[in-house]
Scaffold this active site. Structure first.
Site, PDB file in Angstrom:
ATOM      1  N   LYS A 105     -51.026  58.595  95.811  1.00 32.29           N
ATOM      2  CA  LYS A 105     -50.578  58.782  94.428  1.00 32.29           C
ATOM      3  C   LYS A 105     -51.496  58.010  93.475  1.00 32.29           C
ATOM      4  O   LYS A 105     -52.099  57.015  93.876  1.00 32.29           O
ATOM      5  CB  LYS A 105     -49.162  58.219  94.276  1.00 32.29           C
TER       6      LYS A 105
ATOM      7  N   ARG B   8     -39.397  65.820 102.635  1.00 34.05           N
ATOM      8  CA  ARG B   8     -38.890  66.985 103.374  1.00 34.05           C
ATOM      9  C   ARG B   8     -39.180  66.878 104.861  1.00 34.05           C
ATOM     10  O   ARG B   8     -38.478  67.445 105.679  1.00 34.05           O
ATOM     11  CB  ARG B   8     -39.467  68.266 102.756  1.00 34.05           C
TER      12      ARG B   8
HETATM   13  N1  BES Z   1     -40.925  60.633  96.119  1.00 34.94           N
HETATM   14  C1  BES Z   1     -41.683  61.679  95.563  1.00 34.94           C
HETATM   15  C2  BES Z   1     -40.947  62.384  94.425  1.00 34.94           C
HETATM   16  C3  BES Z   1     -40.699  61.557  93.207  1.00 34.94           C
HETATM   17  C4  BES Z   1     -41.600  61.558  92.171  1.00 34.94           C
HETATM   18  C5  BES Z   1     -39.542  60.837  93.078  1.00 34.94           C
HETATM   19  C6  BES Z   1     -41.357  60.822  91.037  1.00 34.94           C
HETATM   20  C7  BES Z   1     -39.302  60.089  91.955  1.00 34.94           C
HETATM   21  C8  BES Z   1     -40.206  60.092  90.931  1.00 34.94           C
HETATM   22  C9  BES Z   1     -42.004  62.740  96.615  1.00 34.94           C
HETATM   23  O1  BES Z   1     -42.187  62.245  97.892  1.00 34.94           O
HETATM   24  C10 BES Z   1     -43.288  63.382  96.207  1.00 34.94           C
HETATM   25  O2  BES Z   1     -44.269  62.713  96.192  1.00 34.94           O
HETATM   26  N2  BES Z   1     -43.232  64.670  95.905  1.00 34.94           N
HETATM   27  C11 BES Z   1     -44.381  65.409  95.491  1.00 34.94           C
HETATM   28  C12 BES Z   1     -44.430  66.692  96.292  1.00 34.94           C
HETATM   29  C13 BES Z   1     -45.710  67.431  96.106  1.00 34.94           C
HETATM   30  C14 BES Z   1     -46.834  66.717  96.777  1.00 34.94           C
HETATM   31  C15 BES Z   1     -45.536  68.808  96.690  1.00 34.94           C
HETATM   32  C16 BES Z   1     -44.250  65.705  94.005  1.00 34.94           C
HETATM   33  O3  BES Z   1     -43.162  66.062  93.576  1.00 34.94           O
HETATM   34  O4  BES Z   1     -45.217  65.495  93.300  1.00 34.94           O
HETATM   35 MN    MN Z   2     -44.161  61.554  98.203  1.00 30.28          MN
END
Ligand code: BES
Ligand code: MN
Ligand code: ZN
Length: 482
Positions: free
Chosen positions: A263, A337
């Site tokens: 990230k 997931r």
């Molecule tokens: N934990 C994150 C989602 C999240 C983002 C929760 C911001 C709280 C605040 C999750 O694991 C994630 O990174 N999701 C990605 C999925 C994508 C790579 C398909 C997302 O939503 O960007």
């Molecule tokens: Mn994630």
């Protein structure tokens, strides 16, 4: 903090402040208090209207016992609801605490005449007064000592207070876990917190990495591979009734760096809250066992960090789940997931009447709904309707999103059974569709709390930080299940 019920007049309350709630524009609600009424009239002529969450603190006239009077606005009379009372309760008590007040009296006549329970006001107060100061070394002395509810006592009022006490302390318990930084809330710490819930009706079992390997939870374990912190697959069981259990699954990523699909650093510190689903599940067990609700429940918290590292899972890797299905990992940041797929697979062993998962699953959730609603998707209409009703009662609002069969295409892999992301478009719904492929025929509902689990700014009864969302919603659902 003590909560008492006393059947005395507002004028006789030995307190720092007596709270008088007002509906908008209705300056005559307390005409019966001669001396105070003069001050109220004056306030209504200038600075106070009784608008929602408006507060005004004034010194009392001599002959009455409370030292001060707090006027609190509830908004328009025909719009007052349980939620408006919760907000007013949070707003009023936080204001009074910050003013250094200790002993508070609460007038209930207006709430009673609106046929609303003053316990809603107390609920807002108990939630709003939450603070997380574990890491601040300088102690501050600002805290409310007690609230006296001025009302006739009754069995109903006592029961409601007991319920609200249990529910709000479960929310506070969840908030504490979530606010705790990831260096002190590792999978091991989370497992220890779960173990602290052990009781007569609650058993807790921790599956270690070896056991997860033996069971074939390759998707869950693939997320843990980049971290030095050992993963803990946490199982909680509550036996309070007859019949098949409801399984509650809580996403429990104690820190989500994204893994190799790292990230951006901006805002990454917030990824300690990626275990908010798991914390909500433990909060629910805390209240359910305290209240001895007549249900059977299983909680599953697949806990791990998601970190980059020499052994970390790489984009393109393929893993096998407990159900036998294979997953091509396109993006290691879509780890929630993966761990949920194995948790859902494991949940089926309990022959559940339903599975509900609570997860901070997608950033797209806040793109779609802002910070106001939980995204709900599932394969069981009846259960979703019940959750919708609970959401209206608790104001932990849910909004249903679709699981169109066309989304299946988005997740098609060329070389495995499914891939873990369907690209940017529709990523809120495709994440749920992915889970649906693992739930298959079992009644299942997914709650994406990514945008509601963390408050970016203070709200009337949710201080900035972890909200504990999900706890009140699911408890409301469970308490009425037959
Ligand atoms: N934990 C994150 C989602 C999240 C983002 C929760 C911001 C709280 C605040 C999750 O694991 C994630 O990174 N999701 C990605 C999925 C994508 C790579 C398909 C997302 O939503 O960007
Ligand atoms: Mn994630
Ligand atoms: Zn995540």
């Amino acid at each position: 903090m003590k909560i008492l019920i006393k059947d005395i007049s507002e004028l006789d309350c030995a307190c720092d402040v007596i709270i008088l709630p007002f509906t908008e524009g209705d300056s005559g609600l307390y005409n019966r208090f001669g001396d105070v009424q003069g001050l109220i009239k004056k306030a209504f002529s200038k600075e106070f209207r009784g608008k929602q969450n408006e507060v005004l603190l004034i010194p009392s006239p001599k002959p009455i016992r409370p030292e001060r009077v707090l006027l609190v606005g509830l908004g328009k009379k025909n719009k007052v609801s349980a939620e408006k009372l919760r907000q007013a309760g949070g707003r009023a008590l936080v204001y009074l605490r910050d003013m250094g007040m200790k002993k508070i009296g609460l007038s209930t006549s207006v709430m009673h005449s609106l046929k609303l329970s003053p316990v809603n006001f107390i609920e807002g107060a108990l939630l709003g007064l939450y603070t997380f100061k574990n890491y601040i070394t300088k102690k501050d002395s600002k805290s409310i000592e007690g609230i006296t509810i001025l009302s006739k006592s009754s069995k109903d009022l006592d029961n409601e207070l007991r319920l609200t006490g249990a529910v709000t302390s479960a929310v506070r318990f969840a908030r504490d876990m979530i606010n705790t930084p990831s260096n002190d809330m590792t999978p091991t710490d989370l497992a220890e917190t779960a173990l602290s819930l052990r009781q007569k009706n609650v058993s807790v079992k921790i599956l270690e990495k070896k056991e997860a390997e033996r069971l074939g939870m390759g998707a869950y374990l693939s997320v843990a591979k980049g971290s030095k912190e050992p993963p803990k697959f946490i199982l909680v069981e509550y036996k309070g009734g007859k019949g098949n259990p409801i399984v509650l699954i809580g996403k429990s990523i104690t820190f989500d760096s994204g893994g190799i699909s790292l990230k951006p650093s901006e805002g990454m510190e917030k990824m300690k809250y990626d275990m908010a689903g798991g914390a909500a599940v433990l909060g629910i067990f805390n209240a359910v066992s305290g209240l001895k609700l007549p249900v059977n429940l299983v909680g599953i918290l697949p806990a791990t960090e998601n970190m980059p590292g020499g052994f970390a899972t790489k984009p393109g890797d393929i893993v096998k789940t407990i159900s036998g299905k294979t997953i091509e990992i396109i993006n290691t940041d879509a780890e929630g997931r993966l761990i949920l797929a194995d948790a859902i697979g494991y949940a089926k062993r309990f022959n559940p009447r339903a599975i509900i998962d609570i997860a901070t699953l997608t950033g797209a959730c806040s793109i779609a709904l802002g910070n106001e609603a939980i995204a709900m998707m599932g394969n069981d209409r009846e259960l979703m309707n019940k959750i919708k009703r609970s959401s209206e009662k608790t104001y932990e609002r849910v909004w249903e999103m679709p699981l169109f069969e066309e989304y299946k295409e988005y997740l098609k892999s060329d070389i495995a059974d499914i891939k873990n992301t369907g690209g940017k478009t529709g990523s809120l719904v495709t994440s749920a569709y992915f889970l649906y492929e693992f739930a298959e025929k079992v009644p299942w509902v997914h709650l994406d709390i990514a945008s509601t689990a963390w408050a970016e700014k203070d709200k009337p009864y949710i201080p900035k930080g972890a909200s504990g969302v999900g706890v009140r919603l699911v408890l409301d659902l469970i308490k009425d299940l037959k």
